[in-house]
Design a protein around this motif. Structure first.
Motif, PDB file in Angstrom:
ATOM      1  N   UNK A  53      -0.270  11.783   1.369  1.00 21.82           N
ATOM      2  CA  UNK A  53      -1.454  12.120   0.860  1.00 21.82           C
ATOM      3  C   UNK A  53      -2.803  12.133  -0.205  1.00 21.82           C
ATOM      4  N   UNK A  54      -2.336  11.674  -0.594  1.00 20.54           N
ATOM      5  CA  UNK A  54      -2.996  10.265  -2.605  1.00 20.54           C
ATOM      6  C   UNK A  54      -2.816   9.632  -2.429  1.00 20.54           C
ATOM      7  N   UNK A  55      -2.540   8.816  -1.564  1.00 18.88           N
ATOM      8  CA  UNK A  55      -2.668   7.247  -1.397  1.00 18.88           C
ATOM      9  C   UNK A  55      -3.727   7.345  -0.917  1.00 18.88           C
ATOM     10  N   UNK A  56      -4.814   6.562  -1.439  1.00 22.25           N
ATOM     11  CA  UNK A  56      -5.915   5.640  -0.545  1.00 22.25           C
ATOM     12  C   UNK A  56      -5.922   4.061   0.180  1.00 22.25           C
ATOM     13  N   UNK A  57      -6.465   4.336   1.562  1.00 20.20           N
ATOM     14  CA  UNK A  57      -6.854   2.700   2.011  1.00 20.20           C
ATOM     15  C   UNK A  57      -6.337   1.931   1.458  1.00 20.20           C
ATOM     16  N   UNK A  58      -7.477   1.554   0.720  1.00 18.40           N
ATOM     17  CA  UNK A  58      -7.715   0.470  -0.194  1.00 18.40           C
ATOM     18  C   UNK A  58      -6.570  -0.003  -0.747  1.00 18.40           C
ATOM     19  N   UNK A  59      -5.731   0.919  -0.967  1.00 14.82           N
ATOM     20  CA  UNK A  59      -4.096   0.856  -2.237  1.00 14.82           C
ATOM     21  C   UNK A  59      -3.156   0.277  -0.750  1.00 14.82           C
ATOM     22  N   UNK A  60      -3.434   0.659  -0.046  1.00 11.49           N
ATOM     23  CA  UNK A  60      -2.418   0.231   1.281  1.00 11.49           C
ATOM     24  C   UNK A  60      -3.306  -1.196   1.295  1.00 11.49           C
ATOM     25  N   UNK A  61      -3.865  -1.521   1.785  1.00 18.21           N
ATOM     26  CA  UNK A  61      -4.265  -2.826   2.394  1.00 18.21           C
ATOM     27  C   UNK A  61      -4.141  -3.835   0.766  1.00 18.21           C
ATOM     28  N   UNK A  62      -4.794  -3.789  -0.235  1.00 19.48           N
ATOM     29  CA  UNK A  62      -4.333  -4.275  -1.492  1.00 19.48           C
ATOM     30  C   UNK A  62      -3.099  -4.833  -1.402  1.00 19.48           C
ATOM     31  N   UNK A 112      -3.707   5.441  10.991  1.00 17.69           N
ATOM     32  CA  UNK A 112      -3.007   5.662  12.073  1.00 17.69           C
ATOM     33  C   UNK A 112      -3.322   4.188  12.811  1.00 17.69           C
ATOM     34  N   UNK A 113      -2.547   3.445  13.094  1.00 19.75           N
ATOM     35  CA  UNK A 113      -2.748   2.123  14.005  1.00 19.75           C
ATOM     36  C   UNK A 113      -2.429   1.190  12.782  1.00 19.75           C
ATOM     37  N   UNK A 114      -2.760   1.483  11.598  1.00 25.13           N
ATOM     38  CA  UNK A 114      -3.051   0.114  10.606  1.00 25.13           C
ATOM     39  C   UNK A 114      -2.245  -0.581  10.811  1.00 25.13           C
ATOM     40  N   UNK A 115      -0.661   0.251  10.192  1.00 18.52           N
ATOM     41  CA  UNK A 115       0.433  -0.783  10.371  1.00 18.52           C
ATOM     42  C   UNK A 115       1.011  -1.622  11.330  1.00 18.52           C
ATOM     43  N   UNK A 139       0.684  -5.921  11.229  1.00  9.18           N
ATOM     44  CA  UNK A 139       2.072  -6.321  10.545  1.00  9.18           C
ATOM     45  C   UNK A 139       2.304  -7.229  12.785  1.00  9.18           C
ATOM     46  N   UNK A 140       1.704  -7.222  13.427  1.00  4.49           N
ATOM     47  CA  UNK A 140       1.172  -7.850  14.590  1.00  4.49           C
ATOM     48  C   UNK A 140       0.853  -9.559  13.878  1.00  4.49           C
ATOM     49  N   UNK A 141       2.078 -10.162  14.147  1.00  3.30           N
ATOM     50  CA  UNK A 141       2.517 -11.421  13.720  1.00  3.30           C
ATOM     51  C   UNK A 141       0.952 -12.205  14.240  1.00  3.30           C
ATOM     52  N   UNK A 142       0.742 -13.417  12.886  1.00  2.00           N
ATOM     53  CA  UNK A 142      -0.486 -14.388  13.757  1.00  2.00           C
ATOM     54  C   UNK A 142      -0.817 -14.887  14.838  1.00  2.00           C
ATOM     55  N   UNK A 143      -1.496 -14.775  15.166  1.00  2.00           N
ATOM     56  CA  UNK A 143      -1.980 -15.934  16.754  1.00  2.00           C
ATOM     57  C   UNK A 143      -1.345 -15.104  17.781  1.00  2.00           C
ATOM     58  N   UNK A 144      -0.948 -14.044  17.956  1.00  2.00           N
ATOM     59  CA  UNK A 144      -0.171 -12.792  18.679  1.00  2.00           C
ATOM     60  C   UNK A 144      -1.413 -12.859  19.750  1.00  2.00           C
ATOM     61  N   UNK A 145      -2.779 -12.138  19.246  1.00  2.00           N
ATOM     62  CA  UNK A 145      -3.885 -11.895  20.052  1.00  2.00           C
ATOM     63  C   UNK A 145      -4.111 -13.303  20.658  1.00  2.00           C
ATOM     64  N   UNK A 146      -4.329 -14.225  19.813  1.00  2.00           N
ATOM     65  CA  UNK A 146      -5.336 -15.569  20.701  1.00  2.00           C
ATOM     66  C   UNK A 146      -3.480 -16.336  21.802  1.00  2.00           C
ATOM     67  N   UNK A 147      -2.292 -16.050  21.359  1.00  2.00           N
ATOM     68  CA  UNK A 147      -1.507 -16.261  22.728  1.00  2.00           C
ATOM     69  C   UNK A 147      -1.750 -15.814  23.936  1.00  2.00           C
ATOM     70  N   UNK A 148      -2.264 -14.688  23.482  1.00  2.00           N
ATOM     71  CA  UNK A 148      -2.310 -13.676  25.153  1.00  2.00           C
ATOM     72  C   UNK A 148      -3.473 -14.444  25.376  1.00  2.00           C
TER      73      UNK A 148
END
Length: 124
Positions: free
Chosen positions: A19-28, A101-104, A108-117
């Protein structure tokens, strides 16, 4: 002579309340390729010993690796707890999914997954 056994509490590291963690900390914390790779490993294979985590980038100096673990722990991404003579690192997935929600999933989606699809849809 008797060996002094350190009580477990001294080996417990502080973990923030999400609850005390900011999104920017996780992204960093996830912005470094080595840290991201480590989180992907834990997300895919489950909790890992510190030694297994270190094998992700064996060339990294121990001090750098320790810093990566500390950054991830302080951002609320992982837990690092004593387990016997080792330490185990686990992903705080449920808590993170609830807080961001949805961040991980997107990070974590492997790079290039969307392009392959997209390529597959063109073939059919």
């Amino acid at each position: 002579g008797s060996r002094t056994v350190m009580p477990a509490t001294t080996r417990d590291l502080p973990h923030p309340d999400l609850a005390d963690v900011e999104l920017t900390e996780v992204l960093f914390a996830l912005s470094d390729p080595s840290r991201l790779e480590l989180v992907r490993l834990i997300a895919r294979d489950g909790p890992q010993t510190v030694a297994n985590c270190q094998a992700v980038d064996p060339a990294a100096p121990k001090s750098t690796f320790s810093h990566h673990l500390k950054t991830l722990r302080e951002a609320g991404v992982v837990r690092n707890v004593p387990a016997g003579r080792q330490r185990v690192v686990s992903l705080r997935r449920d808590e993170l999914d609830e807080r961001f929600p949805g961040l991980l999933d997107s990070v974590l989606r492997p790079a290039g997954t969307r392009a392959r699809r997209r390529d597959q849809s063109r073939v059919t």
